[in-house]
Design a protein around this motif. Structure first.
Motif, mmCIF file in Angstrom:
data_model
loop_
_atom_site.group_PDB
_atom_site.id
_atom_site.type_symbol
_atom_site.label_atom_id
_atom_site.label_comp_id
_atom_site.label_asym_id
_atom_site.label_seq_id
_atom_site.Cartn_x
_atom_site.Cartn_y
_atom_site.Cartn_z
ATOM 1 N N ALA A 202 34.292 -3.753 -10.529
ATOM 2 C CA ALA A 202 33.140 -3.236 -11.450
ATOM 3 C C ALA A 202 32.443 -1.726 -10.955
ATOM 4 O O ALA A 202 32.115 -0.838 -11.552
ATOM 5 C CB ALA A 202 32.068 -4.157 -11.218
ATOM 6 N N ASP A 203 32.308 -1.752 -9.303
ATOM 7 C CA ASP A 203 32.147 -0.258 -8.990
ATOM 8 C C ASP A 203 32.858 0.733 -9.183
ATOM 9 O O ASP A 203 32.518 1.802 -9.617
ATOM 10 C CB ASP A 203 31.814 -0.503 -7.340
ATOM 11 N N ILE A 204 34.249 0.276 -9.440
ATOM 12 C CA ILE A 204 35.269 1.341 -9.625
ATOM 13 C C ILE A 204 34.945 1.827 -11.142
ATOM 14 O O ILE A 204 35.130 3.039 -11.582
ATOM 15 C CB ILE A 204 36.726 0.835 -9.558
ATOM 16 N N VAL A 205 34.928 0.898 -11.995
ATOM 17 C CA VAL A 205 34.678 1.263 -13.290
ATOM 18 C C VAL A 205 33.382 1.971 -13.385
ATOM 19 O O VAL A 205 33.643 2.943 -14.339
ATOM 20 C CB VAL A 205 34.456 -0.145 -14.179
ATOM 21 N N HIS A 206 32.432 1.773 -13.051
ATOM 22 C CA HIS A 206 31.310 2.598 -12.999
ATOM 23 C C HIS A 206 31.544 4.182 -12.235
ATOM 24 O O HIS A 206 31.239 4.824 -13.284
ATOM 25 C CB HIS A 206 30.208 1.958 -11.744
#
Length: 351
Positions: free
Chosen positions: A210-214
């Motif tokens: 999720a952090d990477i997608v952001h």
């Protein structure tokens, strides 16, 4: 563990990392591997584990009592380090790396054996110097290899793009998700980058993803459409699951489905941010604050979640996180720098 570290930080293909390192949402290596504690100047600390194991064989190979004495202190320091890493993983990361845990147990068992059955306690400086020299040479060699991998980045990037191009294009889900992470164009397939995310709120690797997608969305503003699809590892709302692995995942999905689409990114981030302490009370209190508590129990809420889960069927999603990049399935956690060459190529082609 060393191989897993290089698979994650320096991937040469899109096959994902070792399944042995990702048994469940709690027993997973990815979060530890991506943390700052996984390496020293880019060299994986698992290398220390390799040499600790090798050094323990030394007295038995050569019958050196003074080495056996020094190994007690080596195991003592190693045991303390394992204890620190164990609590760091449990408290700071909220996960346990299964292979690391096996090493911790083996380390503590070896220390116990030395403490109970060996009476030699001498600190031998020759042995200490020899061990240190061997480790420094190994670290220096690995450090040079890591630097070389950084220098080969452009070549590897091209290989990643070529492999992506050879992978089958499965298309996008038959139904669009109302849960939007980024929207560059009204029509999902008009954006240069079309990202579909199948995820589970209680999956630690999904939290990392999720952090990477952001980060991906921040790097490519106006170039990406990204949709979120539920894939809870819980049979309460996932027909493909035979038993619950993450018993609050469906509840988190129900909460998301009950809220306004404008609230999606906020609730998505809030649940992941509170993943370590997530509880049914937390979910119900959140729903009550938003005025949607009754919605959690409604059949139509579950039906909406199940419909989005079923959208995964044609892609044969078997683990989380799984993403589709313009219709190409990629499983596991890849850092942004590993996927960036593919995204850059897609944008260039769209021109």
């Amino acid at each position: 563990l060393t191989n897993h570290y290089f698979q994650v930080h320096f991937p040469t293909d899109l096959s994902g990392s070792s399944a042995l390192c990702n048994i469940s949402s709690f027993f997973t290596c990815d979060k530890a591997t991506l943390s700052g504690a996984s390496n020293i100047l880019g060299v994986p600390i698992s290398l220390i584990g390799i040499f600790t194991g090798l050094f323990l064989f030394t007295p038995y190979l050569f019958g050196a009592k003074k080495v056996e004495g020094f190994n007690f202190y080596l195991l003592l320091v190693n045991g303390i380090g394992c204890l620190a890493l164990f609590f760091y993983s449990l408290i700071a990361l909220g996960t346990l790396c299964p292979m690391c845990t096996l090493f911790y147990i083996a380390s503590w068992a070896a220390l116990f054996c030395y403490w109970k059955y060996s009476t030699i306690r001498n600190f031998d400086f020759v042995t200490a110097g020899s061990y240190s020299l061997i480790v420094l040479i190994a670290f220096g060699t690995t450090y040079a290899s890591v630097n070389e991998k950084f220098q080969q980045k452009a070549e590897v990037a091209q290989q990643m793009v070529e492999q992506y191009d050879r992978m089958p294009v499965l298309g996008n889900p038959d139904i669009e998700s109302p849960f939007i992470l980024a929207q560059a164009t009204e029509n999902f397939e008009d954006a240069p980058i079309q990202l579909v995310v199948f995820s589970d709120y209680q999956c630690p690797a999904c939290r990392v993803k999720a952090d990477i997608v952001h980060d991906i969305i921040d790097r490519y503003p106006g170039k990406i459409n990204a949709q979120y699809y539920f894939y809870p590892l819980d049979h309460d709302c996932n027909p493909f699951m035979q038993r619950p692995m993450n018993q609050l995942s469906c509840q988190g999905a129900y909460l998301t489905a009950c809220l306004s689409r404008d609230d999606f990114i906020q609730v998505h981030d809030d649940i992941f941010d509170n993943q370590d302490t997530l509880s049914l009370d937390w979910i119900r209190n959140y729903a009550q604050r938003k005025g949607v508590l009754d919605c959690l129990e409604q059949k139509q809420t579950r039906d909406q979640v199940v419909e989005l889960v079923l959208a995964s069927e044609k892609f044969r999603v078997q683990s989380t996180p799984t993403i589709l990049i313009n219709g190409v399935k990629v499983e596991g956690v890849f850092p942004l720098h590993a996927l960036a060459p593919i995204f850059d190529a897609l944008i260039e082609r769209a021109k």
